[in-house]
Write a protein that holds these residues in place. Sequence first.
Motif, PDB file in Angstrom:
ATOM      1  N   THR A 128       0.814  -1.258  -0.039  1.00 23.02           N
ATOM      2  CA  THR A 128       0.184   0.246  -0.036  1.00 23.02           C
ATOM      3  C   THR A 128       0.832   1.282  -0.003  1.00 23.02           C
ATOM      4  O   THR A 128       0.152   2.342  -0.205  1.00 23.02           O
ATOM      5  CB  THR A 128      -0.998   0.134   1.183  1.00 23.02           C
TER       6      THR A 128
ATOM      7  N   THR B 213       3.984   2.010   4.831  1.00 23.24           N
ATOM      8  CA  THR B 213       5.287   1.651   5.837  1.00 23.24           C
ATOM      9  C   THR B 213       6.323   2.658   5.122  1.00 23.24           C
ATOM     10  O   THR B 213       6.880   3.500   5.712  1.00 23.24           O
ATOM     11  CB  THR B 213       5.758   0.583   5.721  1.00 23.24           C
TER      12      THR B 213
ATOM     13  N   SER C 279       7.851 -11.364   2.292  1.00 23.07           N
ATOM     14  CA  SER C 279       8.294 -10.100   1.871  1.00 23.07           C
ATOM     15  C   SER C 279       9.464  -9.689   2.816  1.00 23.07           C
ATOM     16  O   SER C 279      10.034  -8.888   2.020  1.00 23.07           O
ATOM     17  CB  SER C 279       7.326  -8.841   2.215  1.00 23.07           C
TER      18      SER C 279
HETATM   19  C1  LIG Z   1       3.837  -9.141   4.324  1.00 20.33           C
HETATM   20  C2  LIG Z   1       3.565  -7.813   3.864  1.00 20.33           C
HETATM   21  N1  LIG Z   1       4.798  -7.122   3.534  1.00 20.33           N
HETATM   22  C3  LIG Z   1       4.703  -5.975   3.080  1.00 20.33           C
HETATM   23  C4  LIG Z   1       3.673  -5.392   2.958  1.00 20.33           C
HETATM   24  C5  LIG Z   1       3.835  -4.055   2.390  1.00 20.33           C
HETATM   25  O1  LIG Z   1       3.434  -2.814   3.474  1.00 20.33           O
HETATM   26  P1  LIG Z   1       2.971  -1.561   2.859  1.00 20.33           P
HETATM   27  O2  LIG Z   1       1.576  -1.953   2.496  1.00 20.33           O
HETATM   28  O3  LIG Z   1       2.987  -0.556   4.055  1.00 20.33           O
HETATM   29  O4  LIG Z   1       3.557  -0.861   1.816  1.00 20.33           O
HETATM   30  C6  LIG Z   1       2.348  -5.944   3.422  1.00 20.33           C
HETATM   31  C7  LIG Z   1       1.251  -5.036   3.179  1.00 20.33           C
HETATM   32  O5  LIG Z   1       0.163  -5.618   3.273  1.00 20.33           O
HETATM   33  C8  LIG Z   1       2.606  -7.177   3.779  1.00 20.33           C
HETATM   34  O6  LIG Z   1       1.304  -7.698   4.287  1.00 20.33           O
END
Ligand SMILES: Cc1ncc(COP(=O)(O)O)c(C=O)c1O
Length: 452
Positions: free
Chosen positions: A182, A185, A277
């Motif tokens: 999204t 972060t 991730s």
């Molecule tokens: C496992 C995981 N990694 C990374 C992210 C990415 O984070 P962000 O949505 O804050 O960019 C998410 C978001 O859903 C996630 O669930």
Amino acid sequence: MEYAENILGTIGNTPMVKINKIIGDIPALVLAKYETFNPGNSVKDRMAVKMIADAEADGRLKPGGTIIEGTSGNTGMGLALAAIVKGYKMVCVISDKQSKEKVDILKAVGSKVIVCPTNVAPEDPRSYYSTSKRLAEETPNSWYVNQYDNPSNAAAHYESTGPEIWKQTDGKVTHFVVGVGTGGTISGVGKYLKEQNPNVKIWGIDTYGSVFKKYHETGIFDENEIYPYITEGIGEDILPKNVDFSVIDGFVKVTDKDAAIYTQKLAKIEGFFLGNSAGAAIKGLLQLKDNFTKDDVVVVLFHDHGSRYVGKMYNDEWMRERGFVEDVAKNASDLIKEHQDFPLITVKTEELVGHAIERMKKYNISQIPVEDTTGFVGALDETDLLRKYLENKNVADLPIKEVMRKPFPIVNKNTPIEEISKLIQKENNAVLVDLGDGKFNIITKHDVISAL
Ligand SMILES: Cc1ncc(COP(=O)(O)O)c(C=O)c1O
């Protein structure tokens, strides 16, 4: 006494852990912001409670209401915990590429889960974006969270994650590396860190099949960049409002295979049992290594926990089926790796077929070499036994000599897999590997096929 008022009071203040081995010869201090210590096991708890608090404050979320969100699992978990504490109902709309564990976990914390197909366009009525919106319209007293465009998402990281990283590194952080979904972060933390020190570099980790990198570099939203991918949690086929491209210095893309392999490596090399991730993030960091010097302090944020991926990136069969295998077997040594410490099971020419059958059943094997004092003189396999049984029902009482076929070929440890494959055909179900000192091991058809 020291305690939290409820589970939401334990969110945040996660540890920072030095990464020691997997970074190889990177001269910088590399630290992991270890977000699985949050009660929902992911960084997303932070933004979930903030989005709810802000919606309560301005009346979008009313007492007894239903929270509806399209989520890859982690945001849903954070929202579900807050819903329990605050008395809301929770509906999570999730895409079918997410792990089964994530669905089960959401149900475990009382959420209703609706699964939608992944491989449809966002505007398709079946997509999880459209389904979440429709459900919110149809459900009375409901609130659609929309983590993609909801500014409270990035704000949560600006208010908590960013300041924690600054404080824990004593203001010495020089690079921040993080996967982008999204964008909450990276944008929240990136904005905070750049406000403290504009020289801090902010790196986003993207995946093949996602639009971020190209958009950041060219300003072009290229539909050709969009195709299905396996990596979970990062990359998008839309541009969420939460991605603030102005605070991001660059993106690197990591392949599905590398992300999966490095997820396993983090666990095995550092003892970091983390989500997919995290594997992408550490591999992306390694791809960026030329940017880091010995005086740098690099922080990489790991989003979620490994338990959500036990059926996927931590399952060797799942990995093999997708070709996510790093060490491709090249020779006999590689093929016997899994069983080389077990003794070779054999029978003697003087024994009866019944003894061979007993041993094959006991060790769950389909073929067995036959030896006498001179060495290997024959072999038996299931097909021989079946064929013989059809001729003679008392096959078990026959001497092995009467049933055995010619011995398995013998190769050495360095024999290439191609040569072994040629030797394993109708006549030979297996080959023996000479390990020296009178020791032998066996390579079966099954070993060769598994390696392929
Ligand atoms: C496992 C995981 N990694 C990374 C992210 C990415 O984070 P962000 O949505 O804050 O960019 C998410 C978001 O859903 C996630 O669930």
